[in-house]
Motif scaffolding. Structure first.
Motif, PDB file in Angstrom:
ATOM      1  N   UNK A 157       0.472  -0.990  -0.137  1.00  0.00           N
ATOM      2  CA  UNK A 157      -0.311   0.086  -0.110  1.00  0.00           C
ATOM      3  C   UNK A 157       0.622   1.123  -0.094  1.00  0.00           C
ATOM      4  N   UNK A 158       1.107   2.263  -0.456  1.00  0.00           N
ATOM      5  CA  UNK A 158       1.288   3.427  -0.543  1.00  0.00           C
ATOM      6  C   UNK A 158       1.136   4.472  -0.314  1.00  0.00           C
ATOM      7  N   UNK A 159       0.531   5.618  -0.359  1.00  0.00           N
ATOM      8  CA  UNK A 159      -0.146   6.919  -0.195  1.00  0.00           C
ATOM      9  C   UNK A 159       0.310   8.400  -1.168  1.00  0.00           C
ATOM     10  N   UNK A 213       1.088   6.207  13.537  1.00  0.00           N
ATOM     11  CA  UNK A 213       2.400   5.855  12.680  1.00  0.00           C
ATOM     12  C   UNK A 213       2.154   7.435  12.527  1.00  0.00           C
ATOM     13  N   UNK A 214       1.322   8.318  12.493  1.00  0.00           N
ATOM     14  CA  UNK A 214       2.324  10.015  11.825  1.00  0.00           C
ATOM     15  C   UNK A 214       2.370  10.897  13.078  1.00  0.00           C
ATOM     16  N   UNK A 215       3.464  11.370  13.143  1.00  0.00           N
ATOM     17  CA  UNK A 215       3.551  12.526  14.364  1.00  0.00           C
ATOM     18  C   UNK A 215       3.365  14.209  13.271  1.00  0.00           C
ATOM     19  N   UNK A 216       2.537  14.731  13.625  1.00  0.00           N
ATOM     20  CA  UNK A 216       2.633  16.037  13.050  1.00  0.00           C
ATOM     21  C   UNK A 216       2.766  17.092  14.227  1.00  0.00           C
ATOM     22  N   UNK A 217       3.715  17.765  13.837  1.00  0.00           N
ATOM     23  CA  UNK A 217       3.811  19.179  14.719  1.00  0.00           C
ATOM     24  C   UNK A 217       4.177  20.418  14.345  1.00  0.00           C
ATOM     25  N   UNK A 240     -10.069   5.436   2.388  1.00  0.00           N
ATOM     26  CA  UNK A 240      -8.849   5.757   1.833  1.00  0.00           C
ATOM     27  C   UNK A 240      -8.158   7.329   1.589  1.00  0.00           C
ATOM     28  N   UNK A 241      -8.652   8.473   2.374  1.00  0.00           N
ATOM     29  CA  UNK A 241      -8.598   9.474   1.779  1.00  0.00           C
ATOM     30  C   UNK A 241      -8.659  10.184   4.252  1.00  0.00           C
ATOM     31  N   UNK A 242      -8.067  10.664   4.660  1.00  0.00           N
ATOM     32  CA  UNK A 242      -7.897  11.393   5.881  1.00  0.00           C
ATOM     33  C   UNK A 242      -7.047  12.829   5.487  1.00  0.00           C
ATOM     34  N   UNK A 243      -7.877  13.378   7.057  1.00  0.00           N
ATOM     35  CA  UNK A 243      -6.893  15.164   6.558  1.00  0.00           C
ATOM     36  C   UNK A 243      -6.867  15.014   7.805  1.00  0.00           C
ATOM     37  N   UNK A 244      -5.720  16.144   8.238  1.00  0.00           N
ATOM     38  CA  UNK A 244      -5.543  16.856   9.609  1.00  0.00           C
ATOM     39  C   UNK A 244      -5.232  18.393   9.586  1.00  0.00           C
ATOM     40  N   UNK A 245      -6.543  18.771  10.261  1.00  0.00           N
ATOM     41  CA  UNK A 245      -5.910  20.807  10.816  1.00  0.00           C
ATOM     42  C   UNK A 245      -6.492  20.590  12.398  1.00  0.00           C
ATOM     43  N   UNK A 251      -5.411  22.243   4.810  1.00  0.00           N
ATOM     44  CA  UNK A 251      -5.950  20.734   5.589  1.00  0.00           C
ATOM     45  C   UNK A 251      -4.388  19.940   5.091  1.00  0.00           C
ATOM     46  N   UNK A 252      -4.037  19.027   5.774  1.00  0.00           N
ATOM     47  CA  UNK A 252      -2.896  18.514   5.428  1.00  0.00           C
ATOM     48  C   UNK A 252      -4.195  16.714   4.641  1.00  0.00           C
ATOM     49  N   UNK A 253      -3.637  16.120   4.133  1.00  0.00           N
ATOM     50  CA  UNK A 253      -4.131  15.317   3.190  1.00  0.00           C
ATOM     51  C   UNK A 253      -3.317  13.892   2.877  1.00  0.00           C
ATOM     52  N   UNK A 254      -3.952  13.045   3.491  1.00  0.00           N
ATOM     53  CA  UNK A 254      -2.913  11.243   2.752  1.00  0.00           C
ATOM     54  C   UNK A 254      -4.374  10.855   2.192  1.00  0.00           C
ATOM     55  N   UNK A 255      -4.184  10.492   0.909  1.00  0.00           N
ATOM     56  CA  UNK A 255      -4.667   9.851   0.067  1.00  0.00           C
ATOM     57  C   UNK A 255      -4.138   8.067   0.052  1.00  0.00           C
ATOM     58  N   UNK A 256      -4.908   7.510   0.602  1.00  0.00           N
ATOM     59  CA  UNK A 256      -4.080   5.579   0.338  1.00  0.00           C
ATOM     60  C   UNK A 256      -4.126   4.664  -0.436  1.00  0.00           C
ATOM     61  N   UNK A 257      -3.869   3.947  -1.181  1.00  0.00           N
ATOM     62  CA  UNK A 257      -4.020   3.201  -2.230  1.00  0.00           C
ATOM     63  C   UNK A 257      -4.369   1.790  -1.987  1.00  0.00           C
ATOM     64  N   UNK A 258      -4.732   1.634  -1.072  1.00  0.00           N
ATOM     65  CA  UNK A 258      -5.429   0.659  -0.741  1.00  0.00           C
ATOM     66  C   UNK A 258      -6.744   1.177   0.704  1.00  0.00           C
ATOM     67  N   UNK A 259      -8.164   0.947   0.598  1.00  0.00           N
ATOM     68  CA  UNK A 259      -8.933   1.110   1.837  1.00  0.00           C
ATOM     69  C   UNK A 259      -8.015   0.728   3.281  1.00  0.00           C
TER      70      UNK A 259
END
Length: 411
Positions: free
Chosen positions: A158-160, A193-197, A212-217, A175-183
């Motif tokens: 799986x990629x993103x 697994x994602x640390x945001x500072x 498949x898509x998550x955002x952060x704000x 917003x910060x957006x991550x779109x995954x290649x797989x569900x």
């Protein structure tokens, strides 16, 4: 009278002869030995004999070496981030070789006492590995073993895609957006697994718009001129259904000045501010009653010096009173993928700027206003549309994150 000796048996004679021989050997310093055919063979060394399971005649038991090996022999779909290790009790490791099918070696570390070995680097996806090692037990006996295993296949890799890109400078509403290649089924594992500072110290939260898509704000806009760091350690993370993340990546995003505009559908104005100071106000025309402009916050996405527009893309056909055919507009800044823009109004709309709403949902400005927006506002900047009859744009139609209440967004 002569004395006649009684005859001696043959057995007695043999015993005397044997006794004489023994005494002779003893007198000469020899060691006791059984007669011909009764002498045992020399004792072999323990190192050259099979492992004993019961006490030997002359030597103590040597406990067999015990192995703990990961992954298991012939294991399939092994996570490339899983540990590859060898541990030995009652012995020591002499040699280890871990190689891929192409012959590429994987380095490892052997402990000081030789009891354990661990691979230093992660493995590759869709690869078969040969794992060969030699172990020496406490008696010095060496055993050689070869095992094989294969890692997760390409079908389960799986990629993103990440946005903004590393090094980008964006506005305070991006917003910060991550779109995954797989569900993604294991959302908690992915979020951990994602640390945001941020240099501003702002805390934020994730919101999943799909599997498949998550955002952060953060709760409120990013602090102007701050820096955000995204540290994604997704290599080996199990997304669920056998799908495994295939990368680690660190992304740094810079936030620019705070650029916010307010488009008022009743006052027919567009007012822009930079760092909370008004930078300009221009007359505007917005969506008419049939195509009212979307309300709420709309985040700038991309811009074009000239954009081609086609009425067919919003379902209009020739003969419809609202049909405008195809035309090019200047200084176009996209607000939604579905087609809302800020752009220079067409020649036919110029007389209505500041007076009436007659667009198909876009925000039309005069040449000066449209050019200022095009040259000064960028991705991540934001316009708030007020006093319109339109509903909020769909939250996935562009960056509708700011139209979701914080309590709902963070859950």
């Amino acid at each position: 009278m002569s004395i006649v000796n009684a005859p001696r048996s043959r057995s007695t004679g043999r015993k005397l002869a044997l006794l004489v021989a023994v005494c002779a050997l003893a007198a000469a310093g020899g060691v006791f030995a059984a007669g011909p055919g009764l002498a045992p063979a020399s004792f072999a060394s323990e190192a050259a004999s099979p492992e004993r399971s019961t006490p030997g005649l002359a030597f103590p038991v040597v406990a067999p070496a015990q192995l703990a090996v990961l992954p298991a022999d012939e294991a399939k779909q092994v996570n490339p981030a899983a540990p590859v290790s060898l541990k030995v009790t009652n012995g020591r490791i002499d040699r280890v070789a871990l190689t891929s099918g192409s012959g590429a070696a994987v380095d490892g570390t052997l402990s000081a006492d030789g009891s354990s070995w661990t691979a230093n680097a992660p493995l590759k996806f869709n690869t078969r590995y040969s794992y060969t090692f030699s172990v020496v037990d406490a008696a010095g006996r060496k055993s050689n073993t070869t095992r094989t295993f294969s890692t997760v296949s390409a079908a389960n890799e799986a990629d993103a895609a990440i946005y903004p890109l590393d090094g980008m400078k964006v506005g305070v509403a991006q917003p910060l957006q991550i779109t995954f290649s797989e569900p993604v089924l294991n959302r908690d594992a992915v979020e951990k697994a994602i640390k945001i500072s941020s240099t501003s110290g702002q805390a934020g939260d994730f919101h999943w718009f799909s599997n498949t898509m998550v955002r952060y704000r953060p709760e409120s806009f990013w602090t102007a001129n701050s820096t955000i760091t995204m540290d994604l350690q997704l290599f080996g993370v199990d997304l669920g259904n056998g799908q495994i993340g295939n990368f680690n990546k660190k992304v740094t995003v810079r936030i620019g000045d705070k650029k916010v505009a307010v488009a008022d559908a009743t006052a027919h104005t567009f007012t822009a501010s930079v760092n909370d100071q008004q930078a300009g106000q221009w007359p505007a025309t917005m969506g008419d009653t049939r195509f009212p402009s979307a309300r709420g916050y709309l985040v700038f996405m991309e811009k074009y010096r000239v954009e081609h527009m086609d009425a067919a893309t919003i379902g209009l056909k020739p003969g419809d009173p609202a049909y405008y055919g195809q035309l090019d507009v200047n200084y176009a800044t996209r607000l939604t993928p579905s087609g809302e823009f800020i752009h220079q109004a067409t020649e036919s709309a110029m007389p209505f700027l500041g007076e009436a709403n007659l667009s198909h949902g876009c925000i039309g400005l005069g040449p000066d206003g449209a050019k200022w927006v095009f040259e000064n506002m960028t991705s991540g900047d934001v316009v708030q549309v007020v006093n319109t009859d339109g509903d909020f744009a769909a939250v996935e139609d562009g960056y509708g994150d700011w139209n979701i209440p914080w309590a709902q967004y963070a859950n």
